[in-house]
Design an enzyme around this catalytic site. Structure first.
Site, PDB file in Angstrom:
ATOM      1  N   LYS A  22      10.049  -4.975  -0.270  1.00  0.00           N
ATOM      2  CA  LYS A  22       9.401  -6.196  -0.728  1.00  0.00           C
ATOM      3  C   LYS A  22       9.555  -6.277  -2.244  1.00  0.00           C
ATOM      4  O   LYS A  22       9.429  -5.261  -2.936  1.00  0.00           O
ATOM      5  CB  LYS A  22       7.915  -6.197  -0.365  1.00  0.00           C
ATOM      6  CG  LYS A  22       7.633  -6.226   1.121  1.00  0.00           C
ATOM      7  CD  LYS A  22       6.130  -6.214   1.383  1.00  0.00           C
ATOM      8  CE  LYS A  22       5.829  -6.200   2.870  1.00  0.00           C
ATOM      9  NZ  LYS A  22       4.364  -6.126   3.136  1.00  0.00           N
ATOM     10  N   ARG A  96       5.203   0.370  -6.155  1.00  0.00           N
ATOM     11  CA  ARG A  96       4.156   0.899  -5.306  1.00  0.00           C
ATOM     12  C   ARG A  96       4.622   2.256  -4.790  1.00  0.00           C
ATOM     13  O   ARG A  96       5.721   2.390  -4.253  1.00  0.00           O
ATOM     14  CB  ARG A  96       3.887  -0.024  -4.123  1.00  0.00           C
ATOM     15  CG  ARG A  96       2.820   0.520  -3.173  1.00  0.00           C
ATOM     16  CD  ARG A  96       3.071   0.107  -1.758  1.00  0.00           C
ATOM     17  NE  ARG A  96       2.050   0.632  -0.846  1.00  0.00           N
ATOM     18  CZ  ARG A  96       2.188   0.670   0.469  1.00  0.00           C
ATOM     19  NH1 ARG A  96       3.285   0.206   1.035  1.00  0.00           N
ATOM     20  NH2 ARG A  96       1.239   1.164   1.230  1.00  0.00           N
ATOM     21  N   HIS A 185      -4.117   2.689   0.656  1.00  0.00           N
ATOM     22  CA  HIS A 185      -4.513   1.302   0.381  1.00  0.00           C
ATOM     23  C   HIS A 185      -5.392   1.202  -0.860  1.00  0.00           C
ATOM     24  O   HIS A 185      -6.149   0.236  -1.023  1.00  0.00           O
ATOM     25  CB  HIS A 185      -5.245   0.683   1.575  1.00  0.00           C
ATOM     26  CG  HIS A 185      -4.400   0.510   2.795  1.00  0.00           C
ATOM     27  ND1 HIS A 185      -4.898   0.698   4.071  1.00  0.00           N
ATOM     28  CD2 HIS A 185      -3.095   0.172   2.950  1.00  0.00           C
ATOM     29  CE1 HIS A 185      -3.940   0.488   4.952  1.00  0.00           C
ATOM     30  NE2 HIS A 185      -2.832   0.177   4.295  1.00  0.00           N
ATOM     31  N   HIS A 213      -9.708  -3.012   4.748  1.00  0.00           N
ATOM     32  CA  HIS A 213      -8.330  -3.515   4.657  1.00  0.00           C
ATOM     33  C   HIS A 213      -7.716  -3.410   6.045  1.00  0.00           C
ATOM     34  O   HIS A 213      -7.425  -2.313   6.533  1.00  0.00           O
ATOM     35  CB  HIS A 213      -7.523  -2.694   3.647  1.00  0.00           C
ATOM     36  CG  HIS A 213      -6.086  -3.109   3.556  1.00  0.00           C
ATOM     37  ND1 HIS A 213      -5.581  -3.805   2.477  1.00  0.00           N
ATOM     38  CD2 HIS A 213      -5.039  -2.937   4.399  1.00  0.00           C
ATOM     39  CE1 HIS A 213      -4.292  -4.051   2.681  1.00  0.00           C
ATOM     40  NE2 HIS A 213      -3.953  -3.518   3.844  1.00  0.00           N
ATOM     41  N   ASN A 216      -1.464  -4.117   9.963  1.00  0.00           N
ATOM     42  CA  ASN A 216      -0.793  -3.185  10.862  1.00  0.00           C
ATOM     43  C   ASN A 216      -1.185  -1.751  10.529  1.00  0.00           C
ATOM     44  O   ASN A 216      -1.329  -0.901  11.401  1.00  0.00           O
ATOM     45  CB  ASN A 216       0.725  -3.357  10.777  1.00  0.00           C
ATOM     46  CG  ASN A 216       1.437  -2.636  11.895  1.00  0.00           C
ATOM     47  OD1 ASN A 216       1.110  -2.805  13.063  1.00  0.00           O
ATOM     48  ND2 ASN A 216       2.413  -1.811  11.552  1.00  0.00           N
ATOM     49  N   ARG A 246      -0.600   3.041  15.080  1.00  0.00           N
ATOM     50  CA  ARG A 246      -1.170   4.366  14.823  1.00  0.00           C
ATOM     51  C   ARG A 246      -2.485   4.519  15.568  1.00  0.00           C
ATOM     52  O   ARG A 246      -3.262   3.577  15.683  1.00  0.00           O
ATOM     53  CB  ARG A 246      -1.403   4.579  13.324  1.00  0.00           C
ATOM     54  CG  ARG A 246      -0.149   4.535  12.482  1.00  0.00           C
ATOM     55  CD  ARG A 246      -0.487   4.790  11.020  1.00  0.00           C
ATOM     56  NE  ARG A 246       0.644   4.450  10.152  1.00  0.00           N
ATOM     57  CZ  ARG A 246       0.534   3.766   9.018  1.00  0.00           C
ATOM     58  NH1 ARG A 246      -0.651   3.337   8.616  1.00  0.00           N
ATOM     59  NH2 ARG A 246       1.600   3.500   8.296  1.00  0.00           N
ATOM     60  N   ASP A 288       0.773  -6.831  17.273  1.00  0.00           N
ATOM     61  CA  ASP A 288       0.431  -8.012  16.486  1.00  0.00           C
ATOM     62  C   ASP A 288      -0.910  -8.557  16.967  1.00  0.00           C
ATOM     63  O   ASP A 288      -1.045  -8.975  18.125  1.00  0.00           O
ATOM     64  CB  ASP A 288       1.523  -9.069  16.629  1.00  0.00           C
ATOM     65  CG  ASP A 288       1.346 -10.230  15.665  1.00  0.00           C
ATOM     66  OD1 ASP A 288       0.221 -10.740  15.544  1.00  0.00           O
ATOM     67  OD2 ASP A 288       2.344 -10.645  15.041  1.00  0.00           O
ATOM     68  N   ASN A 340      -7.477 -13.270   8.084  1.00  0.00           N
ATOM     69  CA  ASN A 340      -7.110 -14.394   8.946  1.00  0.00           C
ATOM     70  C   ASN A 340      -7.728 -14.398  10.335  1.00  0.00           C
ATOM     71  O   ASN A 340      -7.713 -15.440  11.001  1.00  0.00           O
ATOM     72  CB  ASN A 340      -5.584 -14.441   9.085  1.00  0.00           C
ATOM     73  CG  ASN A 340      -4.901 -14.729   7.767  1.00  0.00           C
ATOM     74  OD1 ASN A 340      -5.130 -15.768   7.161  1.00  0.00           O
ATOM     75  ND2 ASN A 340      -4.061 -13.806   7.313  1.00  0.00           N
TER      76      ASN A 340
END
Length: 421
Positions: A22, A96, A185, A213, A216, A246, A288, A340
């Site tokens: 990313k 990161r 995280h 947090h 996935n 996981r 998902d 969301n």
């Protein structure tokens, strides 16, 4: 001396995964991204890169087997130049890095010593740290002489007290091999704790929150006076909450049972726990959450069970962190699911009625797709803990840290590993 490029320059943020990269070009002063994109399926047969610049979406195929170096070269040659962005406008590169062990309690300027320390932590994050090192090497070749900064997922959690991070194992395993809870995280938990303080009208050092947090990968943190005092992920990102693939917390004896009684090899156990478990393993359908919510509404029992277990486990962790903190100013939901999924938030909060939590259904449904705010009933209707939805912005934290470090030019930013708590 402070680096003049930090004044008004943008930061190229790179987040290298095992088969993805990313990238984003961020203004560290306000978090605005003039460019964002993703290199995907790296090292495989059909790698690609997609990006958005000035609101326009683009995509392109990459040569078969292309890896992180090729993505960075593509970004420099085809995207930055083609988008009219001068390389001279880039002040720094922020990376990161998932695992810094006990070596880093803050972000640092990258040098050979830092690279060596990241390499030393490969065993703690075997899928992530090698990719980060590839990204650093590729960025060094593409931008020779440009300062690069490492921002560690584990750094924020280095304030945990010993009773939170020491496992109940023979102590020499910690002393000799660094086996302890590290947490992940951290950049996200740090961002939402700071933003929660703003929304609550308090100073960072005066706020206690529980930060969830949820994506996935999922973790929860107890944050006392702006500092992490406990978190669900452990030595690796496997411990804690149920995640996409996981398993989260399981009986350690399960590993012996799989190996001795069911004849699993170590690779099979690793794949089972990290790639075939969680929401995917329970539902036997998908990792998902959106797909599972739709399937559950249509009566799919595996999807229903997966979501119930996900919410049950999360509610247990939230309740337990009330025993860790002196008081709780707010519970914060963040990450792709946390930001969301009104369904997940409502399900979890309904399990916490005994702690005074309530949810305003209308507000909850409104808090999606970048919306920010409270989802508990309006003040005055009942006395309930604050519940906030805050979209995370890890890229901005990385850009901000990078800009501050190269602007400061002090010894704290020299790349010297900082000691753990």
């Amino acid at each position: 001396m402070p680096d003049k490029r930090a004044n008004g320059g943008q930061v190229l943020v790179l987040n290298c995964g095992s088969s993805s990269l990313k990238f984003a070009l961020i203004d560290p002063r306000n978090g605005n991204a003039s460019l964002s994109g993703l290199g995907d399926s790296l090292g495989h047969s059909a790698p690609s890169v997609s990006w958005k610049i000035d609101g326009e979406k683009h995509s392109a195929a990459l040569p078969e087997g292309a890896k992180h170096t090729e993505v960075i070269e593509f970004v420099v040659t085809n995207i930055l130049s083609g988008g009219g962005i001068l390389r001279a406008d880039i002040a720094a590169i922020g990376h990161r890095v998932v695992h810094g062990g006990e070596k880093f309690s803050h972000s640092v300027l990258i040098n050979e010593q830092v690279i060596s320390a990241i390499q030393d932590c490969v065993a703690l994050a075997p899928l992530h740290n090698p990719a980060h090192l590839q990204g650093i090497e590729a960025a060094t070749k593409a931008f020779p002489g440009l300062p690069q900064v490492a921002v560690f997922d584990t750094a924020f959690h280095q304030t945990m007290p010993r009773q939170a991070y020491i496992y109940a194992l023979p102590y020499e395993l910690y002393e000799e091999h660094g086996i302890r809870r590290y947490g992940m995280h951290g950049t996200s938990h740090r961002f939402v704790s700071e933003r929660a303080a703003d929304l609550l009208g308090k100073a960072k050092a005066d706020v206690n929150i529980i930060s969830a947090h949820l994506g996935n990968g999922a973790s929860i943190a107890a944050i006392q006076a702006g500092k992490s005092v406990d978190t669900s992920m452990g030595l690796t990102p496997l411990e804690g909450l149920v995640m996409g693939t996981r398993c989260g917390d399981v009986d350690p004896g399960l590993l012996l049972h799989l190996g001795v009684r069911l004849d699993y090899c170590m690779k099979e156990i690793n794949d089972l726990l990290n790639k075939k478990s969680g929401l995917l393993g329970i539902s036997q359908l998908s990792n998902d959450c959106r797909a599972l919510e739709q399937a559950a509404a249509e009566g799919h029992q595996g999807a229903q069970l997966a979501l119930e277990i996900f919410c049950y486990r999360l509610a247990k962790y939230i309740a337990s962190y009330h025993g860790v903190l002196s008081h709780v100013d707010a519970l914060v939901f963040t990450g792709g699911i946390g930001e969301n999924s009104a369904y997940i938030r409502e399900n979890v909060l309904n399990r916490l009625i005994g702690l005074g939590y309530r949810v305003d259904e209308t507000r909850n449904l409104e808090m999606r797709f970048g919306a920010e705010g409270a989802i508990e009933p309006p003040s005055g209707t009942t006395s309930t803990p604050k519940v906030l939805v805050i979209p995370t912005n890890e890229e901005w934290v990385i850009a901000r840290d990078a800009a501050q470090i190269i602007a400061s030019g002090n010894s704290a930013a020299s790349g010297q590993p900082a000691g753990g708590s």
